[in-house]
Design an enzyme around this catalytic site. Structure first.
Site, short mmCIF file in Angstrom:
data_model
loop_
_atom_site.label_atom_id
_atom_site.label_comp_id
_atom_site.label_asym_id
_atom_site.label_seq_id
_atom_site.Cartn_x
_atom_site.Cartn_y
_atom_site.Cartn_z
N HIS A 103 -6.06 -9.79 -1.09
CA HIS A 103 -7.36 -10.20 -2.60
C HIS A 103 -8.24 -10.60 -1.83
CE1 HIS A 103 -4.93 -8.65 -6.27
NE2 HIS A 103 -4.16 -8.51 -5.68
N HIS A 112 4.77 -5.27 -0.64
CA HIS A 112 5.83 -5.70 -1.65
C HIS A 112 6.73 -6.03 -0.87
CE1 HIS A 112 2.71 -2.52 -4.07
NE2 HIS A 112 1.83 -3.81 -3.70
#
Length: 727
Positions: free
Chosen positions: A97, A260
């Site tokens: 992020h 993920h």
């Protein structure tokens, strides 16, 4: 109001403090924002003017830091327990992020400044609870201090997290310097509510240069476009968003699947239980936000994205289980405990597949987001995902490379990379240029080459324009562009309309003749075309100053090299094409923002201050360097002479200006008494007389005694531009 509510010293009420009250922006919302040209001054930097981060980083024991980070990964803290006893996935999310705000449109965003520590990013909805990740790192930052920036530490922690869970990263480079105040130049969107999406128009056309789909998100809405759980539609959002962050389809699949493979999402309860973000949190929380009233507010009771669960049965191990899970089940749409759309396997046995993150007696089914299912449903992503599923080693390499690109894309060329973990392989997205492999020209040869260039028949206007066109592609946001490489002679730059592709070859051919003649001499002393293009501009500026009566030497430092077409990614470089260049009085088409706003935006990308921007405009106009020979703003009867005529004539009260176009973008200046036409101008030209701050600067250069100062200041700003991107 009672006296008890007033300041005991001034007698003022609490709202009457410095910086409060109605601002200029409140009175004049459309006022040109020049503040973005003066960000990050020494006054806001606690490190001091003599601090050299690159030198400090060289003192860092990177292996010792890595060891400390590895130990932290499994040192779970009671105040914020690690999922599965391992902070690795948490740090990957933090690093991702940090880097994931980058967008290719203007090169802004990214991990290069440590801006996740500051507003607005520290309080974005997509960054919920990452404040805790940075607090977990504080003991390490405290230990190593100035030797590593927060910007570098966040990315290195992500790298170490990946390695600690079984995948060797492609590499790591340091060199990111922290900022100390929020970045005001970045346009994050104009929505005034979190997760607003007025950035779309028409048939889901996303506003440039934005990449994220909603205000406060890094990428896409994981539940689907606007929360609609449509995997095919989500795939379109994923493709556009990742493309705007410089990723192709293979890199996108690798990043989504690889990222993920680790960790879980958090949506244990209703988001209404979560308190204000860090910027809005009470002072006693000391910069920590999102305090939750749900259960313990941490561990198994954590609420972050609202989606709940892990993607794989092995959330702290690198393996191929993400694809095993994605393709191994049929999926049912359900809602998380927080009310978010997500998908669970239809097979009831899957409920036993995933261990609980904190309670070994519990198990859960894996989950997929709508965005995850796009890798299975999208006709382009699906074959890539299946190939990666069948070829684990290819997938591992693809993810490692894509992760390196994600976390280093905004750092610019390899010359800026620091540390012992920099990979040897040169990558096309790094905009490589050849190393200097010859002896550089000295002052005598520089003077001789200047004379030959000026004797070649090339005009001051053409030489200045070409040098500017080469150097002004630089943008400090992602350290791309600039004169090094001489890519103005290569696709796509040679074909950009702003570079006048029909006229450009004549200039380049003459400079190449001079280059070839010089380089044909015996010995190892050579000159690159990149250097000659800049040198030609410098020679022209010197001649312009001489024409104005000033004998000056424009600084020139050789050392640029010439890139090849093979070293130049045409698609990647296309985004550097200027939509507008006010310094050349060029604008490709009419935009929703004003030309003067586009000028300030370009000046900011080039690290120019308001005075530098002003003096460059004045000099470029009198040197007749406008696009396509336009006379707009050439307020002089002596073009090619580096004098202050632009300013003295702009500020002349004997001239009356009127608009000649419906959109008030073109103007003519006539004599106040006779009505005789004197000049023509664009908004770019007239803003230096209309805006009070710019007019104040223009008046400095419009004075009768400012001729020498103007020339010297122009040369200083010119030299700065010519050396942008030289590291």
């Amino acid at each position: 109001m009672s006296d008890e509510k007033k300041c005991p010293v001034t007698g003022r009420t609490s709202s009457q403090v410095a910086g409060s009250g109605t601002s200029n922006k409140d009175w004049w919302p459309n006022q040109l924002n020049l503040n973005i040209l003066h960000q990050h001054s020494a006054k806001s930097d606690p490190m001091g003017k003599d601090f050299n981060y690159a030198e400090e980083f060289k003192k860092l024991d990177l292996e010792a830091l890595k060891k400390d980070l590895f130990e932290l990964m499994t040192d779970s803290q009671d105040w914020w327990p690690a999922d599965y006893g391992h902070y690795g996935p948490f740090f990957i999310r933090m690093a991702w992020h940090s880097a994931g705000t980058y967008r290719i449109g203007d090169g802004r965003g990214g991990a290069g400044s440590g801006s996740q520590r500051l507003a607005p990013l520290n309080s974005w909805p997509d960054n919920v609870n990452l404040d805790k990740a940075r607090r977990l790192l504080w003991p390490i930052k405290k230990k190593y201090g100035r030797k590593i920036s927060w910007a570098d530490l966040m990315i290195f922690a992500g790298n170490c997290a990946i390695e600690s869970m079984g995948l060797k990263p492609f590499g790591f480079a340091g060199g990111r310097e922290d900022i100390w105040e929020p970045e005001e130049d970045i346009y994050w969107g104009d929505e005034d509510t979190w997760l607003g999406d007025t950035r779309y128009s028409g048939d889901r056309k996303l506003d440039n240069p934005l990449a994220a789909v909603q205000m406060g998100l890094i990428y896409v809405n994981p539940e689907g476009p606007n929360g609609d759980p449509n995997a095919v539609a989500s795939g379109k959002d994923v493709r556009e968003t990742f493309a705007r962050m410089a990723m192709n389809d293979e890199e996108t699949v690798a990043l989504v699947a690889g990222g993920h493979t680790f960790g879980k999402c958090h949506g244990a309860g209703d988001a209404a239980n979560v308190g204000p973000d860090p910027e809005g949190a009470p002072i006693e929380q000391q910069g920590l936000g999102w305090k939750s009233k749900f259960g313990s507010g941490k561990g198994g009771d954590t609420i972050s994205s609202g989606i709940e669960g892990a993607w794989t049965p092995t959330p702290i191990k690198w393996d191929n289980s993400y694809f095993d899970t994605l393709f191994g089940y049929e999926w049912n749409l359900e809602k998380s405990p927080a009310g978010a759309w997500q998908w669970h396997p239809s097979d009831p046995e899957a409920k036993k597949a995933v261990p609980d993150a904190h309670d070994p007696s519990k198990t859960h089914p894996p989950m997929m987001t709508t965005a995850d299912l796009s890798l299975r449903m999208d006709p382009i992503y699906a074959p890539i995902a299946k190939r990666f599923h069948e070829n684990p080693e290819e997938f591992a390499d693809a993810f490692a490379r894509a992760w390196f690109k994600l976390t280093h894309r905004d750092m610019g060329p390899r010359a800026r990379y620091l540390g012992s973990m920099v990979p040897d392989e040169e990558l096309i997205w790094q905009d490589p240029v050849p190393a200097v492999d010859h002896e550089l020209i000295d002052n005598t040869e520089i003077a001789d080459l200047k004379a030959k260039i000026l004797a070649s028949g090339l005009s001051i206007s053409k030489l200045v324009s070409a040098a500017w066109a080469s150097a002004s592609t630089y943008r400090d946001s992602d350290k791309r562009g600039g004169s090094n490489g001489a890519r103005i002679r290569l696709a796509p730059q040679k074909d950009w309309y702003v570079n006048q592709p029909l006229q450009l070859p004549e200039l380049l051919n003459k400079l190449e003749e001079i280059q070839q003649h010089f380089n044909s001499k015996s010995g190892n002393k050579k000159v690159s075309l990149a250097d000659l293009i800049v040198l030609g501009g410098c020679a022209a500026v010197e001649q312009g100053a001489k024409n104005a009566g000033f004998d000056v030497t424009v600084p020139f430092t050789p050392g640029r090299t010439d890139a090849s077409q093979e070293q130049t990614d045409v698609h990647s470089f296309a985004v550097l094409e200027p939509a507008a260049d006010g310094f050349r009085n060029y604008q490709k088409v009419k935009y929703s923002v004003t030309p003067e706003e586009l000028l300030v935006d370009k000046a900011q990308l080039m690290t120019l201050t308001a005075p530098e921007m002003t003096v460059l405009i004045g000099g470029m106009r009198v040197l007749d360097a406008n696009f396509d020979g336009s006379k707009h703003g050439v307020f002089t009867d002596k073009p090619g002479s580096l004098n202050n005529d632009f300013f003295s004539n702009l500020l002349d009260m004997d001239t009356v200006w009127t608009s000649t176009s419906e959109d008030a973008e073109l103007f003519e200046g006539r004599d106040r008494e006779s009505g005789e036409l004197k000049w023509s101008a664009t908004r770019i030209d007239l803003i230096f007389g209309a805006n009070s701050q710019l007019r104040a600067i223009a008046e400095v250069y419009g004075c009768e005694d400012s001729g020498e100062k103007f020339v010297n200041d122009f040369i200083s700003a010119w030299d700065k531009v010519m050396n942008l991107g030289i590291f």
